[in-house]
Design a protein around this motif. Structure first.
Motif, PDB file in Angstrom:
ATOM      1  N   LYS A  39     -44.149-107.340   9.544  1.00  0.00           N
ATOM      2  CA  LYS A  39     -43.777-107.888   8.106  1.00  0.00           C
ATOM      3  C   LYS A  39     -44.281-109.270   7.435  1.00  0.00           C
ATOM      4  O   LYS A  39     -44.807-109.373   6.485  1.00  0.00           O
ATOM      5  CB  LYS A  39     -41.996-107.517   7.661  1.00  0.00           C
ATOM      6  CG  LYS A  39     -41.684-108.172   6.459  1.00  0.00           C
ATOM      7  CD  LYS A  39     -40.205-108.360   6.301  1.00  0.00           C
ATOM      8  CE  LYS A  39     -39.636-108.935   4.839  1.00  0.00           C
ATOM      9  NZ  LYS A  39     -38.690-109.405   4.709  1.00  0.00           N
ATOM     10  N   ASP A  62     -31.886 -97.921  14.866  1.00  0.00           N
ATOM     11  CA  ASP A  62     -31.884 -99.116  14.117  1.00  0.00           C
ATOM     12  C   ASP A  62     -33.528 -99.715  13.783  1.00  0.00           C
ATOM     13  O   ASP A  62     -33.694-100.389  12.779  1.00  0.00           O
ATOM     14  CB  ASP A  62     -31.291-100.297  15.275  1.00  0.00           C
ATOM     15  CG  ASP A  62     -29.764 -99.719  15.327  1.00  0.00           C
ATOM     16  OD1 ASP A  62     -28.949-100.450  14.543  1.00  0.00           O
ATOM     17  OD2 ASP A  62     -29.508 -99.054  16.030  1.00  0.00           O
ATOM     18  N   ARG A  65     -34.988 -97.687  11.036  1.00  0.00           N
ATOM     19  CA  ARG A  65     -34.337 -98.156   9.658  1.00  0.00           C
ATOM     20  C   ARG A  65     -34.888 -99.447   9.224  1.00  0.00           C
ATOM     21  O   ARG A  65     -35.342 -99.679   8.301  1.00  0.00           O
ATOM     22  CB  ARG A  65     -32.707 -98.391   9.772  1.00  0.00           C
ATOM     23  CG  ARG A  65     -32.083 -98.772   8.406  1.00  0.00           C
ATOM     24  CD  ARG A  65     -30.563 -98.691   8.436  1.00  0.00           C
ATOM     25  NE  ARG A  65     -29.874 -99.084   9.826  1.00  0.00           N
ATOM     26  CZ  ARG A  65     -29.445 -98.327  10.786  1.00  0.00           C
ATOM     27  NH1 ARG A  65     -29.302 -97.000  10.792  1.00  0.00           N
ATOM     28  NH2 ARG A  65     -28.897 -98.938  11.919  1.00  0.00           N
ATOM     29  N   ALA A  66     -35.347-100.627  10.330  1.00  0.00           N
ATOM     30  CA  ALA A  66     -35.953-101.748   9.937  1.00  0.00           C
ATOM     31  C   ALA A  66     -37.142-101.563   9.518  1.00  0.00           C
ATOM     32  O   ALA A  66     -37.794-102.131   8.601  1.00  0.00           O
ATOM     33  CB  ALA A  66     -35.665-102.533  11.041  1.00  0.00           C
ATOM     34  N   GLU A  69     -36.574-100.522   5.954  1.00  0.00           N
ATOM     35  CA  GLU A  69     -36.126-101.782   5.133  1.00  0.00           C
ATOM     36  C   GLU A  69     -36.991-102.920   4.975  1.00  0.00           C
ATOM     37  O   GLU A  69     -37.055-103.641   3.900  1.00  0.00           O
ATOM     38  CB  GLU A  69     -34.775-102.173   5.782  1.00  0.00           C
ATOM     39  CG  GLU A  69     -33.652-101.314   5.474  1.00  0.00           C
ATOM     40  CD  GLU A  69     -32.366-101.815   6.310  1.00  0.00           C
ATOM     41  OE1 GLU A  69     -32.510-102.594   7.074  1.00  0.00           O
ATOM     42  OE2 GLU A  69     -31.359-100.943   6.319  1.00  0.00           O
ATOM     43  N   MET A  70     -37.914-103.026   6.016  1.00  0.00           N
ATOM     44  CA  MET A  70     -38.982-104.003   5.966  1.00  0.00           C
ATOM     45  C   MET A  70     -40.217-103.822   5.175  1.00  0.00           C
ATOM     46  O   MET A  70     -40.969-104.596   5.166  1.00  0.00           O
ATOM     47  CB  MET A  70     -39.223-104.837   7.112  1.00  0.00           C
ATOM     48  CG  MET A  70     -38.016-105.676   7.944  1.00  0.00           C
ATOM     49  SD  MET A  70     -38.312-106.288   9.328  1.00  0.00           S
ATOM     50  CE  MET A  70     -36.958-106.506  10.089  1.00  0.00           C
TER      51      MET A  70
END
Length: 191
Positions: A39, A62, A65-66, A69-70
């Protein structure tokens, strides 16, 4: 030819620098720091790189998902379980290890070194025993995404340094980690 085919199957353009981690996906393996480093690199306007994450584990959801989300789905690929470890190692330009817990001697790093892959590793556990900073790879402080991003950018920008470190990684493997050397070391204990 096989390398080009697998990169194409994974939708990796030919001029892309490929970084990868092949490990159980557990919190202490540091995958989230890799995602965050990707990111940071994107925020700097960097492109032309890909981070492959191969493996499964209790932290897989997790990490996935990151990635979403990022906003790094275009540069971080979750590959899941893969039986073709040698083929995956063959398409990498740099191997990653971001562990900050329970890392002794990483067999994955040794496998990559045997193929001439430079590594970017955290300073945790046995990693600094395998990788000498600036020689056969780069070392960053564990849990430091910014420092990891700096290391990734450095090896993206310096293909000649990547090549030199890769050759040195192969030399270090041959000097210290072959089966013959391990057998001699065990023999010395008995003697």
């Amino acid at each position: 030819e096989d390398r080009a085919k697998l990169r194409q199957a994974l939708s990796i353009p030919p001029d892309t620098v490929v970084f990868g981690i092949l490990a159980r996906i557990e919190d202490y393996k540091g995958h989230l720091y890799l995602v965050h480093a990707a990111k940071l690199l994107k925020e700097q306007g960097r492109s032309g790189f890909r981070v492959l994450i191969a493996g499964t584990g209790s932290f897989e959801e997790d990490v996935a998902r990151a990635v979403v989300e990022m906003g790094v789905e275009d540069v971080v690929q979750m590959l899941g379980f893969r039986a073709d470890v040698a083929a995956l190692l063959n398409i990498l330009d740099v191997q990653l290890n971001a562990s900050y817990g329970t890392e002794a001697t990483s067999m994955a790093l040794l496998e990559g070194m045997s193929l001439g892959l430079p590594s970017i590793v955290s300073d945790y556990g046995g990693n600094p025993w395998l990788v000498k900073d600036g020689d056969n790879g780069l070392i960053f402080p564990s849990r430091d995404s910014q420092a990891l991003a700096v290391c990734i950018a450095r090896l993206m920008d310096r293909p000649e340094e990547r090549a030199r470190m890769g050759e040195r990684a192969r030399e270090v493997f041959r000097e210290r980690f072959t089966g013959e050397i391990f057998a001699k070391n065990v023999e010395q204990v008995y003697l």
